[in-house]
Design a protein around this motif. Structure first.
Motif, mmCIF file in Angstrom:
data_model
loop_
_atom_site.group_PDB
_atom_site.id
_atom_site.type_symbol
_atom_site.label_atom_id
_atom_site.label_comp_id
_atom_site.label_asym_id
_atom_site.label_seq_id
_atom_site.Cartn_x
_atom_site.Cartn_y
_atom_site.Cartn_z
ATOM 1 N N VAL A 1 0.866 -1.176 0.000
ATOM 2 C CA VAL A 1 0.000 0.000 0.000
ATOM 3 C C VAL A 1 0.904 1.227 0.000
ATOM 4 C CG1 VAL A 1 -1.768 1.270 1.265
ATOM 5 C CG2 VAL A 1 -1.852 -1.221 1.168
ATOM 6 N N ILE A 2 0.658 2.104 -0.976
ATOM 7 C CA ILE A 2 1.494 3.295 -1.117
ATOM 8 C C ILE A 2 0.617 4.540 -1.160
ATOM 9 C CG2 ILE A 2 3.372 2.074 -2.300
ATOM 10 C CD1 ILE A 2 2.322 3.194 -4.918
ATOM 11 N N PRO A 3 1.129 5.658 -0.660
ATOM 12 C CA PRO A 3 0.373 6.904 -0.754
ATOM 13 C C PRO A 3 0.500 7.492 -2.160
ATOM 14 C CG PRO A 3 2.420 7.262 0.431
ATOM 15 C CD PRO A 3 2.353 5.806 0.103
ATOM 16 N N VAL A 4 -0.608 7.919 -2.729
ATOM 17 C CA VAL A 4 -0.621 8.620 -4.006
ATOM 18 C C VAL A 4 -1.473 9.857 -3.800
ATOM 19 C CG1 VAL A 4 -1.282 8.542 -6.433
ATOM 20 C CG2 VAL A 4 -0.341 6.506 -5.344
ATOM 21 N N ASN A 5 -0.822 11.007 -3.877
ATOM 22 C CA ASN A 5 -1.477 12.276 -3.574
ATOM 23 C C ASN A 5 -2.040 12.202 -2.158
ATOM 24 O OD1 ASN A 5 -0.748 13.237 -6.129
ATOM 25 N ND2 ASN A 5 -2.585 12.370 -7.040
ATOM 26 N N ASN A 6 -3.328 12.348 -1.983
ATOM 27 C CA ASN A 6 -3.913 12.315 -0.637
ATOM 28 C C ASN A 6 -4.705 11.041 -0.390
ATOM 29 O OD1 ASN A 6 -2.894 14.830 0.116
ATOM 30 N ND2 ASN A 6 -4.588 15.878 -0.919
ATOM 31 N N SER A 7 -4.400 9.979 -1.121
ATOM 32 C CA SER A 7 -5.123 8.721 -0.922
ATOM 33 C C SER A 7 -4.125 7.571 -0.873
ATOM 34 C CB SER A 7 -6.143 8.509 -2.050
ATOM 35 O OG SER A 7 -5.491 8.457 -3.302
ATOM 36 N N ARG A 8 -4.647 6.380 -0.569
ATOM 37 C CA ARG A 8 -3.788 5.193 -0.459
ATOM 38 C C ARG A 8 -4.183 4.199 -1.546
ATOM 39 N NH1 ARG A 8 -1.393 3.957 4.537
ATOM 40 N NH2 ARG A 8 -2.249 1.859 4.478
ATOM 41 N N TRP A 9 -3.186 3.657 -2.211
ATOM 42 C CA TRP A 9 -3.400 2.721 -3.305
ATOM 43 C C TRP A 9 -2.659 1.425 -3.032
ATOM 44 C CZ3 TRP A 9 -5.787 3.693 -8.222
ATOM 45 C CH2 TRP A 9 -6.426 4.926 -8.287
ATOM 46 N N ALA A 10 -3.235 0.310 -3.481
ATOM 47 C CA ALA A 10 -2.574 -0.990 -3.411
ATOM 48 C C ALA A 10 -1.861 -1.218 -4.734
ATOM 49 C CB ALA A 10 -3.593 -2.094 -3.161
#
Length: 163
Positions: free
Chosen positions: A67-76
């Motif tokens: 899980v990585i942060p992308v902008n202001n959200s979290r993505w798998a």
């Protein structure tokens, strides 16, 4: 990696009961990116590709995610093919409780099982496999970011980190 360790510990039983063995695919950095459980008779140990089974027996694939942060959200991010989807497709899981059927001779006990499915199960399948309903030898394109349009349609778009 707890899941991988547990699968690895189950390998002798999987082999004894079903004839399955496990292959781990490791990237250049030494991280496992994919685990593939397959019938022994369907694995060529010299084949270093994670291909589909050739004799009609299913292979079980375990994709590792980070899980990585992308902008202001979290993505798998799927470590094997680089596809990404919102973390909300995975959490919180849906719980389905059911019982196994007793055998016909009634000597087996019913077992209560708790199946956990991600809330975006169909979206995850679409991100990983494209049109997963139609049998195919291909996965979805690599390094895609799966997003849902305002019309509710899933699109794979080339991933670019916003600055």
């Amino acid at each position: 990696y707890d899941t991988l360790e547990q699968i690895n510990q189950l390998e002798p039983e999987l082999y004894h009961r079903f004839g399955f063995t496990i292959r781990f695919f490791v990237n250049k950095s030494g991280f496992v990116t994919l685990a593939q459980l397959a019938p022994v008779c369907d694995i060529n140990i010299m084949d270093r590709t994670a291909n589909k089974g050739m004799i009609g027996k299913p292979r079980l694939e375990v994709y590792l995610l980070e899980v990585i942060p992308v902008n202001n959200s979290r993505w798998a991010k799927v470590l094997w093919q680089g596809s990404m989807f919102p973390e909300s497709y995975l959490y919180p899981p849906k719980h389905l409780e059911f019982q196994t059927l007793a055998s016909s001779d009634m000597t087996a006990k019913k077992i209560k099982l708790n199946l956990q499915l991600p809330p975006g199960d169909l979206q995850v399948l679409s991100c990983l496999y494209g049109n997963w309903i139609i049998p195919s030898a291909k996965h979805a394109e690599k390094s895609d970011k799966c997003i849902e349009t305002s019309e509710g349609i899933l699109e794979n778009v080339p991933y670019q980190m916003d600055k």
